[in-house]
Write an enzyme that holds these catalytic residues in place. Structure first.
Site, PDB file in Angstrom:
ATOM      1  CE1 TYR A   1     -79.016 -14.886 -28.667  1.00 12.69           C
ATOM      2  CE2 TYR A   1     -80.465 -16.305 -27.396  1.00 12.69           C
ATOM      3  CZ  TYR A   1     -79.257 -16.076 -28.007  1.00 12.69           C
ATOM      4  OH  TYR A   1     -78.286 -17.051 -27.983  1.00 12.69           O
ATOM      5  CG  ASP A  37     -72.022 -14.668 -25.137  1.00 13.55           C
ATOM      6  OD1 ASP A  37     -71.575 -14.901 -26.275  1.00 13.55           O
ATOM      7  OD2 ASP A  37     -73.083 -14.048 -24.933  1.00 13.55           O
ATOM      8  CG  ASP A  82     -74.409 -19.844 -28.989  1.00 13.33           C
ATOM      9  OD1 ASP A  82     -75.452 -19.405 -29.529  1.00 13.33           O
ATOM     10  OD2 ASP A  82     -73.935 -19.348 -27.946  1.00 13.33           O
ATOM     11  CB  SER A 103     -74.032  -2.578 -23.931  1.00 18.31           C
ATOM     12  OG  SER A 103     -74.597  -2.072 -25.120  1.00 18.31           O
ATOM     13  CB  SER A 119     -70.135 -11.347 -23.273  1.00 18.28           C
ATOM     14  OG  SER A 119     -70.821 -11.872 -24.342  1.00 18.28           O
TER      15      SER A 119
HETATM   16  C1  GLA Z   1     -75.610 -13.752 -27.481  1.00 17.91           C
HETATM   17  C2  GLA Z   1     -75.778 -15.094 -26.771  1.00 17.91           C
HETATM   18  C3  GLA Z   1     -74.854 -16.159 -27.368  1.00 17.91           C
HETATM   19  C4  GLA Z   1     -74.959 -16.213 -28.876  1.00 17.91           C
HETATM   20  C5  GLA Z   1     -74.871 -14.818 -29.491  1.00 17.91           C
HETATM   21  C6  GLA Z   1     -75.166 -14.799 -30.962  1.00 17.91           C
HETATM   22  O1  GLA Z   1     -74.351 -13.212 -27.229  1.00 17.91           O
HETATM   23  O2  GLA Z   1     -75.514 -14.953 -25.400  1.00 17.91           O
HETATM   24  O3  GLA Z   1     -75.133 -17.405 -26.782  1.00 17.91           O
HETATM   25  O4  GLA Z   1     -76.124 -16.869 -29.281  1.00 17.91           O
HETATM   26  O5  GLA Z   1     -75.779 -13.908 -28.890  1.00 17.91           O
HETATM   27  O6  GLA Z   1     -74.209 -15.530 -31.658  1.00 17.91           O
END
Ligand code: GLA
Length: 387
Positions: A223, A173, A37, A124, A127
């Site tokens: 991330y 999310d 995303d 957890s 989201s």
């Molecule tokens: C987290 C981020 C999302 C997405 C996912 C992986 O949840 O908040 O934006 O990138 O990881 O798909």
């Protein structure tokens, strides 16, 4: 908690009387389309029927007062509209982040509020932070009479993460939390924000979520690092192809131009993104045709790519996925969400779910010393006022 209990909780924390309103926004689970995303790709999440509740009353001053039923021992936490500062690890950062993002777009938020929160998202990794952002955005829109859409609210949530929290997440999310529909997954093009609802009818099967109960620390630093690696791959590729995002490339085109990416790690990340985009489109097509064998195979491939090319899993998740895939009646299983812990999704035949639960839980504990929580996915509606 039902509405009466929520109101009572609010009254105990802040006193009764006045214009007290309640809101809800759900968590999400992603079926496929992971870590794309922020690469201009398609994702396929759905909203849960669990999430965060907010009960709120505006104040006549600029104070912000928070009480969480989940962290009641912390008592009332205080803040101010005049000093939106991030505090270490506090859930109130998400509330402040949304105010920051809305103000940045020119909306006036000039009254503080008393805010009682209750969350029921299990574990957890589903989201709860996006659910917090969306419930607060929905509340502010309603109380302040702002002309903003649920998609705008999702964007404020993402901006809160990127600009206030320091997590460079994509839009998935918050979009799922703001726009979710019961019984549907959202096929979302994150490059354009065009979307379609796809019915989640899996003949004879259920989507099963398993929480590894592995606390995933350092998620945001891993991330953000992945995101940078994708950006580096993109800038190398842009020397030879005219693209704005990795997911614009088909796998075939990627194979032709991939030698432009100098760093092997960035190459592996880009490969994940390009092939994940392709898998996601194919998986949605397979689901529409009720071809669960193909759908499940694509989920497995997505999971393997997250593990080997994206390096976004951990030993506990790998064990959970491996054990799930060994079970009878399982079409596919993979890690879902941000990564390095959290949850898996599996497609399981209905009459095999009871055995799946027993065998996977037992084997997972033997291998990791942790116990997992396994339940059938229940979808729900996006962010809204409830009273
Ligand atoms: C987290 C981020 C999302 C997405 C996912 C992986 O949840 O908040 O934006 O990138 O990881 O798909």
């Amino acid at each position: 908690m039902n509405n009466a209990e929520l109101k009572e909780g609010f009254a105990k924390a802040f006193g009764d009387g006045g214009d007290i309103r309640g809101y809800f926004a759900p968590g999400r689970v992603n079926l496929i389309g992971e870590h794309i995303d922020y690469n201009g790709g398609h994702v396929f999440p759905c909203a849960l029927n669990t999430g965060n509740y907010a009960v709120v009353r505006l104040r006549d001053d600029h104070k912000l007062r928070f009480f969480s039923a989940n962290y009641s021992r912390l008592g009332i936490l205080e803040g101010s509209l005049d000093e939106l500062v991030k505090k270490n690890e506090s859930w109130t950062n998400y509330v402040k982040g949304v105010i920051f993002a809305m103000r940045e777009k020119g909306y006036t938020i000039d009254r503080g509020f008393d805010c009682y929160i209750y969350g029921n998202i299990p574990g957890s990794g589903l989201s709860s932070s996006a659910a917090m952002e969306v419930v607060i955005g929905t509340m502010i829109k309603d109380f302040f009479g702002l002309d903003v859409s649920p998609i705008d609210i999702a964007l404020f949530g993402q901006r809160a993460e990127n600009g206030f929290i320091g997590m460079n997440c994509g839009i998935m999310d918050q979009f799922a939390s703001a726009m979710g529909k019961t019984g549907k997954a959202i096929f979302l093009d994150t490059a354009t924000l065009e979307y379609e609802y796809v019915p989640l009818e899996l003949e004879g099967c259920k989507i099963v979520v398993a929480n590894s109960n592995k606390p995933h620390s350092l998620v945001s630093s891993h991330y953000n690092e992945r995101r940078q690696e994708c950006e580096r791959a993109l800038s190398d590729l842009q020397k030879v192809v005219d693209i704005k995002a990795l997911c614009e490339l088909t796998p075939e085109r990627f194979e032709e131009v991939k030698s432009a990416i100098s760093d092997p790690v960035c190459l592996a990340r880009a490969k994940h993104a390009v092939y994940e985009e392709d898998r996601t489109k194919k998986a949605v097509a397979a689901l529409r045709e009720n071809d669960l064998v193909t759908f499940g195979r694509l989920l497995n491939e997505s999971g393997d790519s997250l593990r080997y090319d994206y390096d976004a899993t951990c030993p506990e998740i790998d064990a959970l996925v491996e054990e799930a895939r060994k079970q009878k009646g399982v079409y596919g299983s993979r890690e879902t969400g941000g990564g390095w812990g959290g949850n898996t999704v599996s497609i399981v035949k209905e009459d095999c779910i009871a055995d799946f639960r027993k065998s996977v839980s037992k084997a997972y504990t033997e291998r990791t010393g942790l116990s997992c929580s396994i339940y059938e996915l229940e979808t729900g509606e996006g962010g809204r006022r409830i009273f």
